[in-house]
Design a protein around this motif. Sequence first.
Motif, PDB file in Angstrom:
ATOM      1  N   GLN A  97      -5.774  23.386   6.345  1.00  0.00           N
ATOM      2  CA  GLN A  97      -5.106  21.987   5.938  1.00  0.00           C
ATOM      3  C   GLN A  97      -6.406  20.778   5.844  1.00  0.00           C
ATOM      4  O   GLN A  97      -6.623  20.191   4.945  1.00  0.00           O
ATOM      5  CB  GLN A  97      -4.068  21.626   6.828  1.00  0.00           C
ATOM      6  N   TRP A  98      -7.063  20.963   7.250  1.00  0.00           N
ATOM      7  CA  TRP A  98      -7.951  20.037   7.386  1.00  0.00           C
ATOM      8  C   TRP A  98      -9.583  20.304   6.484  1.00  0.00           C
ATOM      9  O   TRP A  98     -10.003  19.416   6.007  1.00  0.00           O
ATOM     10  CB  TRP A  98      -8.491  20.075   8.649  1.00  0.00           C
ATOM     11  N   HIS A 127      -8.458  18.987   3.024  1.00  0.00           N
ATOM     12  CA  HIS A 127      -8.713  17.401   2.850  1.00  0.00           C
ATOM     13  C   HIS A 127      -9.955  16.980   3.377  1.00  0.00           C
ATOM     14  O   HIS A 127     -10.164  15.420   3.534  1.00  0.00           O
ATOM     15  CB  HIS A 127      -7.661  16.798   3.742  1.00  0.00           C
ATOM     16  N   LEU A 134     -11.510  16.949   6.388  1.00  0.00           N
ATOM     17  CA  LEU A 134     -11.162  16.271   7.593  1.00  0.00           C
ATOM     18  C   LEU A 134     -11.896  17.126   8.750  1.00  0.00           C
ATOM     19  O   LEU A 134     -11.559  18.251   8.929  1.00  0.00           O
ATOM     20  CB  LEU A 134      -9.961  16.204   7.890  1.00  0.00           C
ATOM     21  N   TYR A 138      -4.852   9.220   9.079  1.00  0.00           N
ATOM     22  CA  TYR A 138      -5.930  10.236   8.301  1.00  0.00           C
ATOM     23  C   TYR A 138      -5.625  11.629   8.085  1.00  0.00           C
ATOM     24  O   TYR A 138      -6.064  12.441   7.436  1.00  0.00           O
ATOM     25  CB  TYR A 138      -7.294  10.051   8.473  1.00  0.00           C
ATOM     26  N   PRO A 184      -3.470  14.927   7.263  1.00  0.00           N
ATOM     27  CA  PRO A 184      -2.554  15.191   6.152  1.00  0.00           C
ATOM     28  C   PRO A 184      -0.993  15.640   6.652  1.00  0.00           C
ATOM     29  O   PRO A 184      -0.721  15.934   7.604  1.00  0.00           O
ATOM     30  CB  PRO A 184      -3.213  16.306   5.540  1.00  0.00           C
TER      31      PRO A 184
END
Length: 66
Positions: free
Chosen positions: A39-40, A43, A45, A58, A60
């Motif tokens: 996920q990070w 995105h 991140l 910030y 998600p």
Amino acid sequence: MPFPNLQNSPIPIQEAYQTQQLKRLLSYLDQHSPFYQQQWTAHGLDYRQIQSLEDLQYLPFTTKQD
């Protein structure tokens, strides 16, 4: 680490504890959760960018479908 009694502590002390625990959780997830790693990455991140409770915006969102 036992949960400290922060109920009557000043707000800055409570926020410092919450931030510390948030950083521990994000580090744990980065090391042990392929789902959050993915996920990070998707995105763009780096969990180490999250330095305060305000930075939670910030991260998600996730849903049941994820």
